[in-house]
Design a protein around this motif. Sequence first.
Motif, short mmCIF file in Angstrom:
data_model
loop_
_atom_site.label_atom_id
_atom_site.label_comp_id
_atom_site.label_asym_id
_atom_site.label_seq_id
_atom_site.Cartn_x
_atom_site.Cartn_y
_atom_site.Cartn_z
N ASN A 17 0.80 -1.23 0.00
CA ASN A 17 0.00 0.00 0.00
C ASN A 17 0.82 1.26 0.00
OD1 ASN A 17 -2.49 -0.89 -0.21
ND2 ASN A 17 -3.08 -0.60 1.92
N LYS A 18 1.90 1.22 0.75
CA LYS A 18 2.66 2.44 0.91
C LYS A 18 3.19 2.91 -0.45
CE LYS A 18 6.37 4.24 3.68
NZ LYS A 18 7.62 3.84 4.30
N HIS A 19 3.75 1.98 -1.16
CA HIS A 19 4.27 2.34 -2.47
C HIS A 19 3.14 2.67 -3.44
CE1 HIS A 19 8.42 1.29 -1.64
NE2 HIS A 19 7.95 0.27 -0.96
N PHE A 20 2.08 1.90 -3.32
CA PHE A 20 0.97 2.09 -4.25
C PHE A 20 0.39 3.49 -4.10
CE2 PHE A 20 -3.61 1.69 -5.23
CZ PHE A 20 -3.50 1.33 -6.56
N PHE A 21 0.06 3.86 -2.88
CA PHE A 21 -0.54 5.18 -2.71
C PHE A 21 0.49 6.28 -2.88
CE2 PHE A 21 -3.85 2.65 -0.60
CZ PHE A 21 -4.91 3.06 -1.40
N GLY A 22 1.73 5.96 -2.56
CA GLY A 22 2.77 6.95 -2.78
C GLY A 22 2.93 7.31 -4.25
N ILE A 28 8.52 23.18 9.32
CA ILE A 28 9.22 24.40 9.67
C ILE A 28 9.21 25.38 8.51
CG2 ILE A 28 11.53 25.31 10.12
CD1 ILE A 28 11.90 22.89 11.97
N CYS A 29 9.39 24.84 7.31
CA CYS A 29 9.37 25.80 6.22
C CYS A 29 7.96 25.93 5.65
CB CYS A 29 10.39 25.46 5.16
SG CYS A 29 10.17 23.89 4.39
N GLY A 30 7.02 25.34 6.33
CA GLY A 30 5.64 25.63 6.00
C GLY A 30 5.19 25.12 4.65
N ARG A 31 5.76 24.02 4.24
CA ARG A 31 5.38 23.52 2.94
C ARG A 31 4.44 22.33 3.11
NH1 ARG A 31 6.71 19.58 -0.57
NH2 ARG A 31 6.19 20.14 -2.70
N MET A 32 3.43 22.31 2.31
CA MET A 32 2.54 21.16 2.35
C MET A 32 3.03 20.13 1.34
SD MET A 32 -0.97 23.22 2.61
CE MET A 32 -2.08 21.90 2.26
N GLY A 33 4.05 19.41 1.75
CA GLY A 33 4.63 18.45 0.82
C GLY A 33 3.93 17.11 0.90
N ASP A 34 4.56 16.14 0.29
CA ASP A 34 3.98 14.79 0.30
C ASP A 34 3.86 14.29 1.72
OD1 ASP A 34 4.26 15.04 -2.39
OD2 ASP A 34 6.25 14.13 -2.39
N ASN A 35 4.87 14.64 2.51
CA ASN A 35 4.84 14.15 3.87
C ASN A 35 3.70 14.77 4.65
OD1 ASN A 35 7.21 12.40 4.11
ND2 ASN A 35 8.24 14.25 3.41
N TRP A 36 3.38 15.97 4.26
CA TRP A 36 2.26 16.62 4.93
C TRP A 36 0.99 15.83 4.70
CZ3 TRP A 36 -2.45 18.87 3.92
CH2 TRP A 36 -2.93 19.75 4.91
N TRP A 37 0.80 15.48 3.45
CA TRP A 37 -0.41 14.71 3.14
C TRP A 37 -0.40 13.37 3.83
CZ3 TRP A 37 -4.48 16.93 1.44
CH2 TRP A 37 -4.36 18.08 0.66
N THR A 38 0.74 12.73 3.77
CA THR A 38 0.84 11.42 4.40
C THR A 38 0.50 11.53 5.88
OG1 THR A 38 2.72 11.15 2.95
CG2 THR A 38 2.34 9.42 4.56
N ARG A 39 1.07 12.55 6.48
CA ARG A 39 0.89 12.67 7.92
C ARG A 39 -0.57 12.93 8.27
NH1 ARG A 39 1.82 16.98 11.13
NH2 ARG A 39 2.63 18.10 9.35
N HIS A 40 -1.15 13.82 7.49
CA HIS A 40 -2.54 14.13 7.82
C HIS A 40 -3.46 12.96 7.52
CE1 HIS A 40 -2.68 18.43 8.97
NE2 HIS A 40 -1.42 18.24 8.72
N TRP A 41 -3.13 12.24 6.48
CA TRP A 41 -3.93 11.04 6.22
C TRP A 41 -3.76 10.06 7.37
CZ3 TRP A 41 -7.84 8.77 4.14
CH2 TRP A 41 -7.91 7.40 4.13
N LEU A 93 -10.66 6.16 11.01
CA LEU A 93 -10.81 4.90 10.28
C LEU A 93 -10.50 3.72 11.16
CD1 LEU A 93 -9.49 5.64 6.72
CD2 LEU A 93 -11.81 5.47 7.56
N CYS A 94 -9.40 3.81 11.87
CA CYS A 94 -9.04 2.68 12.71
C CYS A 94 -10.09 2.46 13.79
CB CYS A 94 -7.69 2.90 13.36
SG CYS A 94 -6.36 2.76 12.19
N TRP A 95 -10.64 3.54 14.24
CA TRP A 95 -11.68 3.41 15.27
C TRP A 95 -12.87 2.65 14.71
CZ3 TRP A 95 -16.64 5.55 15.01
CH2 TRP A 95 -17.39 5.39 16.18
N LEU A 96 -13.18 2.97 13.46
CA LEU A 96 -14.35 2.35 12.85
C LEU A 96 -14.06 0.93 12.40
CD1 LEU A 96 -17.25 2.79 11.74
CD2 LEU A 96 -16.19 3.44 9.60
N LEU A 97 -12.90 0.74 11.84
CA LEU A 97 -12.67 -0.49 11.10
C LEU A 97 -11.83 -1.52 11.82
CD1 LEU A 97 -11.98 1.08 7.62
CD2 LEU A 97 -14.13 0.26 8.52
N MET A 98 -11.25 -1.12 12.92
CA MET A 98 -10.34 -2.06 13.56
C MET A 98 -10.86 -2.49 14.91
SD MET A 98 -6.40 -1.25 13.17
CE MET A 98 -5.71 -0.86 11.60
N LYS A 99 -10.48 -3.70 15.25
CA LYS A 99 -10.81 -4.15 16.58
C LYS A 99 -10.06 -3.31 17.59
CE LYS A 99 -9.78 -8.47 16.39
NZ LYS A 99 -9.63 -9.90 16.61
#
Lengths: 206, 827
Positions: free
Chosen positions: B153-158, B514-527, B535-541
């Motif tokens: 998944n990581k590579h796929f969504f990346g 720090i430099c205030g950029r919404m990079g890929d990592n930003w998206w990853t982190r927020h996701w 999601l985990c609350w809903l879908l995981m035991k």
Amino acid sequence: MTIITELCLRRQAFHWSRSESFTIVSNSSAKMKKPYDDFKTIQDLESNPIRSQIIEAFFDRRNFQKDEVGSVDEIGFEEFLTVMSYFRAPSHHITEEQREEIRRAKLRFLFNMHDTDNDGTITLDEYRHVVEELLSRSGALGRETAKGIADAAMLEVASISVGPMAPGEVYEGITFEHFLKILQGLEIETRMNIRFLNMDTTVLCK
Amino acid sequence: MAFLRKSALVLILLVVFSTPFRALTTEGHEDTYTLSKNSAANTGSTTNTSSAGNASTGITTLPIVIWKWHHVETPYLVALWILTCWLCKLVTQLNHNFTKIIPESGLLIMLGFVLGGMVWGADKAQTFKLAPINFFYYLLPQIVLDASYCMPNKHFFGNLGAILLHAVIGTCWNAGTVGIALWGCYEGGAMGTLNIGCLQFLLFGALLSAVDPVAVIAVFEEVHVNEVLYILVFGESLLNDGVTVVLYNVFDAFVSLGGPKIDAAEIIKGIISFVVVAFGGSFIGVIFAILTSILTRITHKVQVIEAGFIIVIGYLSYLTAEMMSLSAILSITFCGVCCQKYINANMDEKSVSTLRYALKVMANGSETMIFVFLGVSAIDVNIWVWNTGFILLTILFIIVFRITGVFFLNWILNQTRLIPISLTDQFVMGYGGLRGAVAYGLAAGLDEKKIPEKNLMLSTTLIVVYFTVVLQGITMKPLVQWLNVKRATLSDLTLNGKTANRVFEHTVTAMEDICGRMGDNWWTRHWNHFDKKYLCWLLMKKDARKINDKILAAFHTLNVEDAKNYVIENESKGSLGFIRNYDTANVDFKKKLDLDYADFMPDIMADMSDYDFNIDNVPVNSMVKHPVPSVSLDIHEQDRMNINEDLNAHHVLDEHLYKSRRFNRPTYSRNNYNSNENPDELQEIFQRTMRNRLESFKAAKRSVNPAKKIPKHLKKDSPLKPNNKPADPSRTHPYGDEAGIDNPGYIDETDSCPPMRTPPWQRQTGSSMNVAPSQRAQGRLPWTPTNLRRLAPMRMSNRSTDSFMMADTYEEPPDEKEEQPGTNTKL
């Protein structure tokens, strides 16, 4: 703080507007203070478990590429940029040696983050500290676990770099060479990058 | 010679197996049995059975045995064909020198020719062929589900953007350009007179645009190309199947509509339909993924069939999308991709393994069948229409436009990519555009009434498939090697690697912050944040989402490896002489261990099950040290594992690691197994191990010469707390106390025993060792630990094997016993 960087900063401040630290920098003495007040104002950093180490890295002389050690209390824009430059993406056409060089630099940065007393080795305590911080956000893992992991990691380094140890031997800590060795398989030169804004800073600074 | 004999044997078997049903088909009075009819039309067989039933009513005396071929005809033929196809795969795998040159898929097609020839020789007609309905309903879904479920998944969504661009735009480009170019050439007179219009050419182009990954992926696996290239090709080919079908349907509708009726409005409708069908299908898949994930929260109550739920729901998502005329392939793809994280976390470790294996079996099996039938279907005079210009131009265009398309799209992607896709990678991507069964399935499904030249298209498709699969497949590997495509770095599995990795991620994210950029990592982190919070609350035991940490998994691996090292070390000293020499043992164990970790040591794994299920969406096998790159989606992966070796390692570890706490093994029960894995107990073991490590490390650090202390501890002769380390207040269980016994066994090795050739359990149990020996192994506890303890030069790390200590405390090791460990096993 030269006029050039100041200028640069003013221009950049527009792009960096999300980062309040820079508005502070440009308004006040153009220095960032050690107690991290400036950095602490960055909202997004709050959720980062190793925040303090990262911030520390900005005040670490070793990262300024000037062959100095120790830490400073405040940094100017130049130093800030120097530290940031560790995260430059490598240009597309570089030789293998340059790549290796970049890799070394990036790993050195990480190593320095771990090696807080800058004696050239990451001791067990230092490592433990990092791991604890790293796991602190996971909640469920206690200090005990973190310690165990740090210990295991040290043992791992020992066994990989020194080989099987005789019973009397003591492994002092991870040296940079060992650090390089153990992270051999890790593709860092392509990953530890940030794509900075696409702009020619030399133009800006004129 | 041995190989020749073997292959001859299997070939004979093949012939033997294939002859009866040839005979039987001719015997059955309906010559028109195709496989499709048989398996698809159940009604047909029911009428058969009823007629047979009627026939048997008129008997005069009680028959003892009746020949009831018609009762079983359909399932019998299906089963026989499956068996035959799998035997074909067996034949292809007999000699690896062969498969090194020609890809397996190519070999299977060739064997298909042979089988088809046999059928043709017997029936004078091709009675078996791959019908589109079978292909799309019974063979394809499991392949897609398997691929998507094992998708990293990581590579796929990346790389999702790149994959989508290639899959959607690339496919449209291929379809459009090939169709138009062919039409242009046709108008230019390169093919003589054909009854084909522009739209038909576009339809043809559409069906040829599906890229089949199997052969390419097999090569990639073997050569270990870098992850990005791998995921691009793999993800693209998976999604592009779906897009192709959608595109095909749109053009098919245009063709049915007829040229004159098509105006701008219709074209716009077609485009809208394309979008709706593709996204609708994906949406259905996501919904089903959510349903599956929620369902697996409670399926642990019926753990035995837990894995089955996933397969059935996946299949249902396929059928549902098909029912709503949305893209079924995309649906099942997204179902698999989206739910994997949650179901892996929710389901028991055993169910996950079961699911993985079941999917591999099904996917591998049907893939084999598809290739064999691609060969079989070709042996049919009726479908062959030759048109040199058409065929050659088609081959030329699909290759040329594929490569240009890939280059163009990658050029666009490289404008924004941080790490650009290199030229060689691009070329390999382009060249890897093999056409496969999807193209054939679509071509076979063409309506002859609407497309008069269906047979020409079908035969051209077949030739394209053969050409690409065989020729490009053969040249792929040399090409990859010659171009020196960047290889995958071996997945880092060291604990330090994981830790450092985590540090990077956080650092990079922090820098972006720090430099205030919404990079890929930003998206990853927020996701990730969203994922964790909602999601985990809903879908995981609940207990599944408690702890998930990659570092812990690595830590645990390390613990297991520790035991391994311990064994190796002793072995090198000669005390555990069952492995021949140090070097090979080292290598072997590394290989073995990972399987162990995944499959054979649920008991050790179980205490980690909370942690490492959802840490990583890569298959378990690839998480641990493995020569296969970390994106391991190979359907063939399971093949490579050598069970014997694994058992070997398993039992070494099984005996010496955590022994003391395992007494009762689950007994057989149909509905459930009462697992003896009390979570607390396992947690305890886990913690104990960690403490041991810690203390031993401390001991090693503090004392410059710990060897001096050894006599002291020997004198005490009781498992007391070690030297100067204060007891942990948190320590609550009795076993923790042995943690720090300082190596009482460190005595210089003076007596060396002759190495033993086979591990004791192998000697003893022979072939039936799959289940039992661990139980038996438990009976042998007394001698083993003493052996180990005696001969072990103590290393810090062997503290994890605390069971030795317990045994040590009461027995003085007799030297003779070590000489003949084998005899002891014969209890």
